[in-house]
Design a protein around this motif. Structure first.
Motif, PDB file in Angstrom:
ATOM      1  N   ILE A  61       0.703  10.392   7.482  1.00 19.47           N
ATOM      2  CA  ILE A  61      -0.192   9.656   6.841  1.00 19.47           C
ATOM      3  C   ILE A  61      -1.061  10.664   5.953  1.00 19.47           C
ATOM      4  O   ILE A  61      -1.690  11.253   6.399  1.00 19.47           O
ATOM      5  N   THR A  62      -0.846  10.426   4.630  1.00 19.94           N
ATOM      6  CA  THR A  62      -1.905  11.309   3.792  1.00 19.94           C
ATOM      7  C   THR A  62      -2.560  10.487   2.908  1.00 19.94           C
ATOM      8  O   THR A  62      -2.653   9.208   2.924  1.00 19.94           O
ATOM      9  N   PRO A  63      -3.735  10.890   2.228  1.00 23.92           N
ATOM     10  CA  PRO A  63      -4.547  10.138   1.466  1.00 23.92           C
ATOM     11  C   PRO A  63      -3.759   8.972   0.421  1.00 23.92           C
ATOM     12  O   PRO A  63      -4.087   8.149  -0.107  1.00 23.92           O
ATOM     13  N   ASN A  64      -2.598   9.727   0.063  1.00 28.21           N
ATOM     14  CA  ASN A  64      -2.041   8.892  -1.084  1.00 28.21           C
ATOM     15  C   ASN A  64      -0.747   7.864  -0.548  1.00 28.21           C
ATOM     16  O   ASN A  64      -0.117   6.987  -1.293  1.00 28.21           O
ATOM     17  N   THR A  65      -0.823   7.860   0.978  1.00 26.76           N
ATOM     18  CA  THR A  65       0.290   7.012   1.637  1.00 26.76           C
ATOM     19  C   THR A  65       0.334   5.664   1.054  1.00 26.76           C
ATOM     20  O   THR A  65       1.512   4.771   0.825  1.00 26.76           O
ATOM     21  N   ARG A  66      -1.027   5.198   1.215  1.00 23.50           N
ATOM     22  CA  ARG A  66      -1.191   3.589   0.799  1.00 23.50           C
ATOM     23  C   ARG A  66      -0.698   3.130  -0.710  1.00 23.50           C
ATOM     24  O   ARG A  66      -0.049   2.267  -1.144  1.00 23.50           O
ATOM     25  N   CYS A  67      -0.985   4.141  -1.602  1.00 25.84           N
ATOM     26  CA  CYS A  67      -0.551   4.268  -2.767  1.00 25.84           C
ATOM     27  C   CYS A  67       1.007   4.441  -2.973  1.00 25.84           C
ATOM     28  O   CYS A  67       1.776   3.357  -3.840  1.00 25.84           O
ATOM     29  N   GLU A  68       1.774   5.222  -2.245  1.00 23.30           N
ATOM     30  CA  GLU A  68       2.928   5.459  -2.360  1.00 23.30           C
ATOM     31  C   GLU A  68       3.720   3.965  -1.695  1.00 23.30           C
ATOM     32  O   GLU A  68       4.731   3.788  -2.372  1.00 23.30           O
ATOM     33  N   VAL A  69       3.196   3.466  -0.669  1.00 24.11           N
ATOM     34  CA  VAL A  69       3.632   2.199  -0.012  1.00 24.11           C
ATOM     35  C   VAL A  69       3.520   1.152  -1.152  1.00 24.11           C
ATOM     36  O   VAL A  69       4.457   0.386  -1.441  1.00 24.11           O
ATOM     37  N   PHE A  70       2.566   1.104  -1.701  1.00 24.60           N
ATOM     38  CA  PHE A  70       2.248  -0.189  -2.800  1.00 24.60           C
ATOM     39  C   PHE A  70       3.407   0.015  -3.906  1.00 24.60           C
ATOM     40  O   PHE A  70       3.733  -0.733  -4.307  1.00 24.60           O
ATOM     41  N   GLU A  71       3.514   1.358  -4.375  1.00 23.06           N
ATOM     42  CA  GLU A  71       4.367   1.401  -5.456  1.00 23.06           C
ATOM     43  C   GLU A  71       5.899   1.106  -5.222  1.00 23.06           C
ATOM     44  O   GLU A  71       6.668   0.669  -5.819  1.00 23.06           O
ATOM     45  N   MET A  72       6.362   1.650  -3.856  1.00 21.60           N
ATOM     46  CA  MET A  72       7.501   1.216  -3.369  1.00 21.60           C
ATOM     47  C   MET A  72       7.899  -0.377  -3.377  1.00 21.60           C
ATOM     48  O   MET A  72       8.732  -1.007  -3.809  1.00 21.60           O
ATOM     49  N   MET A  73       6.487  -1.209  -3.264  1.00 22.06           N
ATOM     50  CA  MET A  73       6.824  -2.551  -3.041  1.00 22.06           C
ATOM     51  C   MET A  73       6.807  -3.000  -4.356  1.00 22.06           C
ATOM     52  O   MET A  73       7.420  -4.122  -4.650  1.00 22.06           O
ATOM     53  N   ILE A  74       6.044  -2.440  -5.475  1.00 23.68           N
ATOM     54  CA  ILE A  74       6.066  -2.968  -6.635  1.00 23.68           C
ATOM     55  C   ILE A  74       7.409  -2.635  -7.334  1.00 23.68           C
ATOM     56  O   ILE A  74       8.073  -3.517  -8.015  1.00 23.68           O
ATOM     57  N   VAL A  75       8.229  -1.292  -7.078  1.00 27.36           N
ATOM     58  CA  VAL A  75       9.685  -1.249  -7.689  1.00 27.36           C
ATOM     59  C   VAL A  75      10.525  -2.409  -6.740  1.00 27.36           C
ATOM     60  O   VAL A  75      11.322  -2.864  -7.386  1.00 27.36           O
TER      61      VAL A  75
END
Length: 449
Positions: A61-75
């Motif tokens: 879990i990195t500081p960008n994990t939430r952002c990466e998960v969110f973008e995966m969901m947007i995709v």
């Protein structure tokens, strides 16, 4: 996969693990829209649940994990939005089969069905219902990706070029792999049992014709768990989604009409047509499966053990015995056993059912196993014997030894490029809104026009 629905491919841009935890378990209620794609929404609670799931499974879990998960969901929602436009459907039976597959995996990981229920503090049925919509979303995205990349191919020269382009520290390490052949015997179901099942369905049909609701009887008696919860309703499907026998009957009915009893490889059915929309229909059904007796099960196992002994005694080669005795279509090609994930004959331990790997790992190359209980394609109990043809040692991949694996990687890279091009084009023509919670994320794609 359950009964009469066929295939789907895998998608690389999604978190496809089955969550073993949920935000609700932590006592936090989060329900806020944080993204919109077309008419699809992303909720903050879903993002947090996926991040929590990653933590529980030991993911970094990195500081960008939430952002990466969110973008995966947007995709994912972009795929779903396009699937709706292109009428790419996922049936409830597909969803049920995938839920069952993932539950089997996690039950094996956690130790037992009871331990999984204890972990969730919910029954298996409640766990499945909690994640049903998420799984349907993922499968829809999978089908959309398969549609987009279906024509992507790689030539041998492209495979070679791909391999030569890999930095030395990026050449994959190939774990121990196994090459297997198998012979399967499915127990024969007696004529008396088949007649009993047909009579039960005829009784249900007569009750419906006399005024009882089809949906009520389907919910009580159907042995297709995915559709039974919905009163037997399958949702919209088109030709090619079901067994041909099922489609032949369903597409011949008028709305509201009930079919006679008929048989598919899944079992015996009665069907009622709910709705027709062009080349798509919605139907409900009741499925009953004739079941082999204990005697018939024992007979199949004994017969298979006898076949194994004939091979050990050199009466037949394994290939000859597979062609003569196997109830699996692979018998025609010598019983070659392939990975359900890649279709390749060489597979790692992770690509096998744990019960099968437990047996295989104890064999020496050239040995044949005793009969192993398995499920056939129709989810009925069957038995297989396995022949261990080859066991590799871990090594760095080479074109000569691992061409199929490198070809798969090259194909995935080509598909990824196709998807990147498609996504960039769709992002520019689809309504996308990112709410304040994630506006400052370092996104990979240009979501803001």
């Amino acid at each position: 996969m359950l009964s009469f629905i066929r295939k789907y491919s895998s998608i690389s841009l999604l978190l496809l693990s089955f969550p073993l935890c949920s935000i609700a378990q932590e006592g936090v209620v989060i329900d806020q829209i944080v993204g919109v794609v077309g008419n699809q929404i992303v909720k903050l609670s879903d993002v947090e649940a996926q991040v929590a799931n990653m933590k529980m499974q030991g993911g970094e879990i990195t500081p960008n994990t939430r952002c990466e998960v969110f973008e995966m969901m947007i995709v994912n929602k972009l795929y779903e939005n396009q699937a709706n436009i292109d009428s790419v459907f996922v049936s409830e039976t597909d969803v049920e089969a995938e839920l069952d597959r993932r539950l089997r995996y996690y039950i094996a990981q956690i130790g037992s069905r009871e331990k999984l229920e204890e972990f969730y503090k919910k029954s298996i049925l409640e766990i499945k219902e909690e994640f049903r919509e998420m799984i349907k979303s993922q499968l829809t995205a999978q089908r959309m990706e398969a549609q987009i990349t279906k024509d992507v191919k790689v030539t041998p020269s492209e495979v070679r070029k791909y391999f030569q382009s890999l930095p030395s520290d990026s050449v994959p390490l190939i774990a121990t792999q196994y090459e297997l052949s198998s012979i399967m015997k499915s127990p024969k179901v007696g004529k008396a049992e088949r007649e009993v099942v047909k009579q039960r369905l005829n009784d249900y049909r007569n009750r419906i014709l006399k005024g009882e609701r089809f949906a009520t009887l389907a919910a009580i008696y159907s042995e297709d768990p995915g559709s039974a919860k919905k009163g037997g309703e399958l949702g919209m499907f088109t030709r090619g989604d079901m067994y041909s026998e099922f489609e032949s009957v369903a597409f011949s009915l008028k709305e509201g009409e009930i079919s006679p009893v008929f048989e598919t490889p899944a079992g015996f059915h009665i069907v009622q047509l709910v709705e027709r929309q062009g080349e798509n229909v919605n139907a409900r059904h009741i499925l009953l499966r004739p079941k082999p007796s204990d005697v018939e099960l024992m007979h199949a196992r004994t017969e298979l053990d006898s076949v194994a002994q004939l091979i050990r005694d050199s009466v037949y080669t394994f290939e000859m015995a597979a062609a003569m005795f196997s109830d699996d279509p692979s018998g025609k090609t010598g019983g070659v056993y392939t990975s359900p994930y890649t279709g390749n004959s060489l597979m790692s331990a992770e690509e096998m059912d744990p019960q099968i790997f437990f047996v295989i790992d104890r064999l020496e190359v050239g040995q044949i196993s005793a009969a192993v209980p398995v499920e056939n394609d129709d989810k009925q109990q069957a038995y297989r014997i396995f022949y261990l043809k080859k066991r590799t040692t871990p090594h760095q991949a080479t074109l000569t030894q691992d061409y199929d694996r490198i070809s798969d990687l090259a194909l995935e890279a080509a598909k990824k490029k196709q998807m990147e091009d498609w996504l960039n084009q769709k992002v520019s023509t689809t309504y996308v809104r990112i709410y304040d919670d994630f506006k400052n994320c370092p996104f990979r794609y240009s979501w803001f026009k």
